[in-house]
Each structure stands twice: as C-alpha cells, then as structure tokens.
Design a protein around this motif. Structure first.
Motif, PDB file in Angstrom:
ATOM      1  N   ALA A   1      36.279  33.878  21.993  1.00  0.00           N
ATOM      2  CA  ALA A   1      37.294  33.543  20.995  1.00  0.00           C
ATOM      3  C   ALA A   1      37.263  34.512  19.822  1.00  0.00           C
ATOM      4  N   GLY A   2      36.071  34.988  19.475  1.00  0.00           N
ATOM      5  CA  GLY A   2      35.934  35.930  18.373  1.00  0.00           C
ATOM      6  C   GLY A   2      36.287  37.353  18.735  1.00  0.00           C
ATOM      7  N   GLY A   3      36.482  37.613  20.029  1.00  0.00           N
ATOM      8  CA  GLY A   3      36.935  38.928  20.458  1.00  0.00           C
ATOM      9  C   GLY A   3      35.853  39.947  20.699  1.00  0.00           C
ATOM     10  N   TRP A   4      34.573  39.544  20.660  1.00  0.00           N
ATOM     11  CA  TRP A   4      33.531  40.542  20.879  1.00  0.00           C
ATOM     12  C   TRP A   4      32.742  40.317  22.159  1.00  0.00           C
ATOM     13  N   LEU A   5      33.243  39.432  23.034  1.00  0.00           N
ATOM     14  CA  LEU A   5      32.744  39.348  24.408  1.00  0.00           C
ATOM     15  C   LEU A   5      33.976  39.387  25.301  1.00  0.00           C
ATOM     16  N   GLY A   6      34.502  40.581  25.455  1.00  0.00           N
ATOM     17  CA  GLY A   6      35.713  40.751  26.232  1.00  0.00           C
ATOM     18  C   GLY A   6      35.420  41.174  27.658  1.00  0.00           C
ATOM     19  N   GLY A   7      36.304  42.001  28.177  1.00  0.00           N
ATOM     20  CA  GLY A   7      36.195  42.415  29.569  1.00  0.00           C
ATOM     21  C   GLY A   7      34.857  42.993  29.973  1.00  0.00           C
ATOM     22  N   PRO A   8      34.332  44.008  29.263  1.00  0.00           N
ATOM     23  CA  PRO A   8      33.052  44.609  29.672  1.00  0.00           C
ATOM     24  C   PRO A   8      31.894  43.612  29.690  1.00  0.00           C
ATOM     25  N   GLY A   9      31.854  42.727  28.690  1.00  0.00           N
ATOM     26  CA  GLY A   9      30.789  41.725  28.663  1.00  0.00           C
ATOM     27  C   GLY A   9      30.873  40.759  29.823  1.00  0.00           C
ATOM     28  N   LEU A  10      32.094  40.310  30.126  1.00  0.00           N
ATOM     29  CA  LEU A  10      32.284  39.392  31.244  1.00  0.00           C
ATOM     30  C   LEU A  10      31.950  40.069  32.571  1.00  0.00           C
ATOM     31  N   VAL A  11      32.342  41.328  32.681  1.00  0.00           N
ATOM     32  CA  VAL A  11      32.006  42.088  33.898  1.00  0.00           C
ATOM     33  C   VAL A  11      30.490  42.193  34.045  1.00  0.00           C
ATOM     34  N   GLY A  12      29.795  42.434  32.924  1.00  0.00           N
ATOM     35  CA  GLY A  12      28.336  42.521  32.972  1.00  0.00           C
ATOM     36  C   GLY A  12      27.697  41.233  33.439  1.00  0.00           C
ATOM     37  N   VAL A  13      28.197  40.088  32.941  1.00  0.00           N
ATOM     38  CA  VAL A  13      27.664  38.793  33.371  1.00  0.00           C
ATOM     39  C   VAL A  13      27.913  38.596  34.860  1.00  0.00           C
ATOM     40  N   SER A  14      29.124  38.926  35.316  1.00  0.00           N
ATOM     41  CA  SER A  14      29.465  38.760  36.726  1.00  0.00           C
ATOM     42  C   SER A  14      28.585  39.619  37.629  1.00  0.00           C
ATOM     43  N   PHE A  15      28.381  40.882  37.236  1.00  0.00           N
ATOM     44  CA  PHE A  15      27.580  41.774  38.069  1.00  0.00           C
ATOM     45  C   PHE A  15      26.098  41.390  38.036  1.00  0.00           C
ATOM     46  N   THR A  16      25.629  40.871  36.900  1.00  0.00           N
ATOM     47  CA  THR A  16      24.247  40.383  36.847  1.00  0.00           C
ATOM     48  C   THR A  16      24.061  39.232  37.825  1.00  0.00           C
ATOM     49  N   ALA A  17      25.008  38.284  37.815  1.00  0.00           N
ATOM     50  CA  ALA A  17      24.931  37.168  38.753  1.00  0.00           C
ATOM     51  C   ALA A  17      25.039  37.654  40.192  1.00  0.00           C
ATOM     52  N   ALA A  18      25.920  38.636  40.438  1.00  0.00           N
ATOM     53  CA  ALA A  18      26.080  39.164  41.793  1.00  0.00           C
ATOM     54  C   ALA A  18      24.800  39.830  42.282  1.00  0.00           C
ATOM     55  N   ALA A  19      24.132  40.586  41.405  1.00  0.00           N
ATOM     56  CA  ALA A  19      22.875  41.236  41.791  1.00  0.00           C
ATOM     57  C   ALA A  19      21.809  40.204  42.128  1.00  0.00           C
ATOM     58  N   ALA A  20      21.718  39.149  41.303  1.00  0.00           N
ATOM     59  CA  ALA A  20      20.742  38.096  41.579  1.00  0.00           C
ATOM     60  C   ALA A  20      21.076  37.366  42.869  1.00  0.00           C
ATOM     61  N   LEU A  21      22.362  37.139  43.121  1.00  0.00           N
ATOM     62  CA  LEU A  21      22.779  36.508  44.375  1.00  0.00           C
ATOM     63  C   LEU A  21      22.397  37.367  45.578  1.00  0.00           C
ATOM     64  N   CYS A  22      22.563  38.672  45.446  1.00  0.00           N
ATOM     65  CA  CYS A  22      22.168  39.578  46.541  1.00  0.00           C
ATOM     66  C   CYS A  22      20.681  39.461  46.831  1.00  0.00           C
ATOM     67  N   ALA A  23      19.866  39.445  45.767  1.00  0.00           N
ATOM     68  CA  ALA A  23      18.423  39.346  45.956  1.00  0.00           C
ATOM     69  C   ALA A  23      18.052  38.035  46.640  1.00  0.00           C
ATOM     70  N   VAL A  24      18.646  36.940  46.198  1.00  0.00           N
ATOM     71  CA  VAL A  24      18.351  35.642  46.797  1.00  0.00           C
ATOM     72  C   VAL A  24      18.876  35.592  48.229  1.00  0.00           C
ATOM     73  N   GLY A  25      20.049  36.196  48.468  1.00  0.00           N
ATOM     74  CA  GLY A  25      20.598  36.220  49.812  1.00  0.00           C
ATOM     75  C   GLY A  25      19.723  36.998  50.786  1.00  0.00           C
ATOM     76  N   VAL A  26      19.232  38.150  50.353  1.00  0.00           N
ATOM     77  CA  VAL A  26      18.334  38.950  51.208  1.00  0.00           C
ATOM     78  C   VAL A  26      17.048  38.178  51.500  1.00  0.00           C
ATOM     79  N   LEU A  27      16.528  37.475  50.496  1.00  0.00           N
ATOM     80  CA  LEU A  27      15.316  36.675  50.711  1.00  0.00           C
ATOM     81  C   LEU A  27      15.567  35.596  51.758  1.00  0.00           C
ATOM     82  N   HIS A  28      16.703  34.934  51.690  1.00  0.00           N
ATOM     83  CA  HIS A  28      17.034  33.928  52.705  1.00  0.00           C
ATOM     84  C   HIS A  28      17.180  34.567  54.084  1.00  0.00           C
TER      85      HIS A  28
END
Length: 251
Positions: A108-135
């Motif tokens: 809402a304040g305008g300082w967590l825009g596209g790049p920040g959201l992309v970073g959160v998404s890719f962090t989650a995706a990387a962790a999902l990959c690690a957990v997926g490979v472990l499974h």
C-alpha cells in the motif's frame, strides 16, 4: 514542538514499559513456582513477547508523531513484531498474520512493488524445488530424514506410511508448483496457470493452519519430534509457500 513532545512521550513510555515490566513483573513472575496448566517455556515466551510488542507499537506511534509515513510505520512495526514472535515461538499463529499485514502495508505504501513480490515468489519457488527434490529422493529409496517428516503421536508412533508412488506424486506436485510460481511471477501467461497457483496457495494456507491435532498452528500434539519440527520448520515453510503464491498472483 508539539510533535517532538508527543514522540518523546511515546518513546519514554515504550522504554519504561519494557524496562520496568521486565524488572518488576516478568522476572519476579517467572522466578515463582509454576502452577499454570501450560508448559512454562511457552508461557514465558508468550508473556514476554506480548508485553514488549506493546512497546514496539508505541515506538511506531512516536515515529508517526515525527511525520513518518503511516504505511512505512505499519510495515516496520508488523515486520519487527512478526520476526520477534517467529524467533521466540514459531508455533504461534500471530507471526504469519503480522508478516501478511506488514507486506500489505508495504504494498500500500508503494515500496514493495513488482521486484519485491517477484523476489518472494522466487524464494518460495526455490524452497519448493528443494523440498520437491528431497521427496523425489525419498521416493527412490533414500531414508535419511524421511521419518522425521511424517506425523507421529506423542509416543513417536508414525501415523502414516506413504508408499513410494504417493511420495513421487507429492514430489511432482511440489516441483510443478515451484514452476508455476516462477512462471507467473515472470509474467508468463498460460491457460490454467492462475488456477494452479491459487489452488496451491490455498492448500499451503490450509496446511499451515493445520488439522487441529497433529500439524499446523492448530495442532494440540506438540511434544513429539515431528511436532517440534513442525513448529520450527514445516509450518513456517507452508507459510512461505502460501506467501510465495500470493506474491506471484499480485505481481
């Protein structure tokens, strides 16, 4: 002059509240014989962070009095409060709510825009990959760490023993979800992609909330090895995955 006086008042209240609360209330209370029907270690942490979170909120009011952006203050107070609870008692439901509120305020304040959201998404995706490979490794015969990832009762008895094919399906689902998060956050447009990310986000959110017994924030069985690991690792990862999916949808 008035804003400075207001800020000084809130700041002094915050410091006095934390200092005197520790000296006059919390430490004497924790030094007494324990009689409450809840674990002492958990109660001490809850009482302590609940007390000091009030001080953090008052410091936020001091910042507002000095002219700081409302959304910035809300985001910082939420993030700091969530981090404190995450460190002290990860099984408490308040920290993900603080994190979500902090992220929303930052957007809402305008300082967590596209790049920040992309970073959160890719962090989650990387962790999902690690957990997926472990499974996937578990599905082909690796045993290290597998038992610790399966729910047990308080005596350590496994509540389920998934066959290899089911573990492989979980691995496939995790890797597919990681790909979907990364693709959507990157701006890829494919039929059904939003639906996959929404479904995965809901699933991880439900997993974090739990079943009221053995997993998630609502579980009542917390003393087993799995219960402790669920508080420390598995449920926080579920929150991260839910946030990653939400971020991908908002990019």
């Amino acid at each position: 002059m008035a804003p400075v006086v207001a800020a000084a008042g809130f700041g002094l209240l915050a410091l006095a509240h934390s200092f005197l609360g520790e000296r006059e209330l919390l430490r004497p209370l924790f030094a007494r014989p324990w009689e409450l029907p809840i674990p002492r270690w958990a109660a001490e942490r809850v009482f302590r962070f609940a007390w000091h979170l009030t001080s953090i909120a008052w410091l936020g009011l001091a910042a507002l009095a000095l002219g700081a952006s409302m959304w910035t203050v809300l985001s910082v107070v939420g993030a700091v409060s969530g981090l404190i609870i995450f460190i002290m008692l990860r099984g408490h439901l308040a920290w993900p709510l603080f994190v979500v509120a902090a992220a929303a305020a930052a957007i809402a304040g305008g300082w967590l825009g596209g790049p920040g959201l992309v970073g959160v998404s890719f962090t989650a995706a990387a962790a999902l990959c690690a957990v997926g490979v472990l499974h996937l490794l578990w599905a082909v015969g690796l045993r290290a760490g597998m038992d610790a990832a399966l729910p047990t009762d308080d005596n350590g008895t496994l509540l389920l023993r998934p066959p290899s094919w089911l573990t492989a399906m979980v691995a496939f689902a995790l890797l597919t979800t990681a790909t979907a998060f990364a693709a959507l956050a990157s701006g890829v447009e494919l039929f059904g992609l939003h639906a996959v990310v929404i479904a995965a986000t809901v699933v991880f959110g439900v997993r974090a909330a739990g079943d009221g017994r053995y997993v998630g924030f609502t579980k009542t069985h917390r003393t087993s090895r799995f219960g402790r690991l669920d508080d420390l690792l598995y449920t926080p990862l579920s929150v991260l995955f839910a946030l990653g999916g939400t971020a991908a949808l908002l990019v």
